[in-house]
Design a protein around this motif. Structure first.
Motif, PDB file in Angstrom:
ATOM      1  N   GLU A   1      58.113  37.012 -19.815  1.00 61.74           N
ATOM      2  CA  GLU A   1      57.587  37.231 -18.461  1.00 61.74           C
ATOM      3  C   GLU A   1      58.044  38.587 -17.907  1.00 61.74           C
ATOM      4  O   GLU A   1      57.251  39.328 -17.318  1.00 61.74           O
ATOM      5  N   GLU A   2      59.321  38.915 -18.091  1.00 58.62           N
ATOM      6  CA  GLU A   2      59.858  40.188 -17.601  1.00 58.62           C
ATOM      7  C   GLU A   2      59.123  41.369 -18.243  1.00 58.62           C
ATOM      8  O   GLU A   2      58.737  42.329 -17.568  1.00 58.62           O
ATOM      9  N   TYR A   3      58.909  41.299 -19.552  1.00 57.16           N
ATOM     10  CA  TYR A   3      58.184  42.369 -20.233  1.00 57.16           C
ATOM     11  C   TYR A   3      56.720  42.410 -19.820  1.00 57.16           C
ATOM     12  O   TYR A   3      56.141  43.489 -19.698  1.00 57.16           O
ATOM     13  N   GLY A   4      56.107  41.255 -19.623  1.00 51.14           N
ATOM     14  CA  GLY A   4      54.713  41.241 -19.184  1.00 51.14           C
ATOM     15  C   GLY A   4      54.533  41.980 -17.873  1.00 51.14           C
ATOM     16  O   GLY A   4      53.622  42.800 -17.712  1.00 51.14           O
ATOM     17  N   ARG A   5      55.426  41.705 -16.938  1.00 50.42           N
ATOM     18  CA  ARG A   5      55.367  42.356 -15.624  1.00 50.42           C
ATOM     19  C   ARG A   5      55.546  43.865 -15.761  1.00 50.42           C
ATOM     20  O   ARG A   5      54.756  44.658 -15.255  1.00 50.42           O
ATOM     21  N   HIS A   6      56.591  44.261 -16.458  1.00 52.30           N
ATOM     22  CA  HIS A   6      56.929  45.683 -16.508  1.00 52.30           C
ATOM     23  C   HIS A   6      56.070  46.485 -17.480  1.00 52.30           C
ATOM     24  O   HIS A   6      55.922  47.691 -17.305  1.00 52.30           O
TER      25      HIS A   6
ATOM     26  N   GLY B   1      52.880  46.073 -17.628  1.00 56.16           N
ATOM     27  CA  GLY B   1      51.768  46.426 -16.740  1.00 56.16           C
ATOM     28  C   GLY B   1      52.112  47.617 -15.860  1.00 56.16           C
ATOM     29  O   GLY B   1      51.288  48.522 -15.671  1.00 56.16           O
ATOM     30  N   HIS B   2      53.334  47.626 -15.328  1.00 58.30           N
ATOM     31  CA  HIS B   2      53.765  48.787 -14.546  1.00 58.30           C
ATOM     32  C   HIS B   2      53.754  50.050 -15.409  1.00 58.30           C
ATOM     33  O   HIS B   2      53.275  51.106 -14.979  1.00 58.30           O
TER      34      HIS B   2
END
Length: 193
Positions: free
Chosen positions: A155-160, A162-163
């Motif tokens: 989840e953390e990698y998915g969010r970042h 995208g950033h």
């Protein structure tokens, strides 16, 4: 297309552990591709009102990798290189302090954290699988599973990631969902054996 062209691809039909690690490694690779081969100015680019930079994301995700794979997994302090880093305890330290680091330092920090994290998670998976309980627990004493830690990291990698995708496009126009065939990092160490 061969596995050597796309070593980041998760298995088509693997075990639960292989799929969790495969999904995480694919996101790690995509993030690293988005942050790769930039000079200090490129790693400091910001877009809009956001203070996020690719350099800050490299440092933040390195800290998250080590925190998840030491403190949450086994109850140990993060240790080197964090114990001598000047961490001030604030939630934004990793993002803000990255501006003081060179590209070589940032790439080495992230590459090293991923290498350590992979080894720690592989050992934990070999010692009980995804359902194995880890150190971190809820206030009522229930411990999280290794599966939960891996999902949280995904989840953390998915969010970042995208950033990173948006920031990298602003830096030099690089876009895309996956690295190109045969991609390997130009800066830092290779992610693949």
């Amino acid at each position: 297309m061969t596995d050597n062209d796309h070593p980041w691809e998760p298995p088509i039909a693997g075990t639960e552990a292989e799929h969790l690690v495969g999904a995480l490694d694919r996101l790690r690779t995509t993030f690293r591709w988005k942050a790769d081969d930039l000079d200090a100015a490129g790693l400091r680019v910001r877009i809009g009102a956001s203070s996020l930079t690719l350099g800050g994301l490299l440092k933040h995700l390195a800290a998250v990798e080590d925190y998840m794979s030491t403190t949450k997994l086994g109850g140990k302090p993060m240790g080197a290189p964090w114990d001598a880093s000047g961490w001030d305890g604030s939630n934004d330290w990793d993002f803000a302090s990255a501006a003081d680091d060179t590209p070589d330092q940032l790439y080495a920090l992230w590459d090293g954290a991923v290498e350590r994290s992979r080894a720690r998670f592989a050992a934990a998976l070999a010692d009980g699988g995804p359902g194995r309980l880890v150190h971190v627990s809820m206030p009522d004493g229930r411990h999280a599973s290794l599966r939960r830690l891996l999902c949280d990291l995904i989840e953390e990698y998915g969010r970042h990631t995208g950033h990173a995708d948006l920031i990298r496009e602003a830096v030099d126009g690089v876009v895309g969902e996956d690295p190109p065939d045969g991609w390997r990092p130009r800066s830092g160490r290779s992610l693949f054996p």
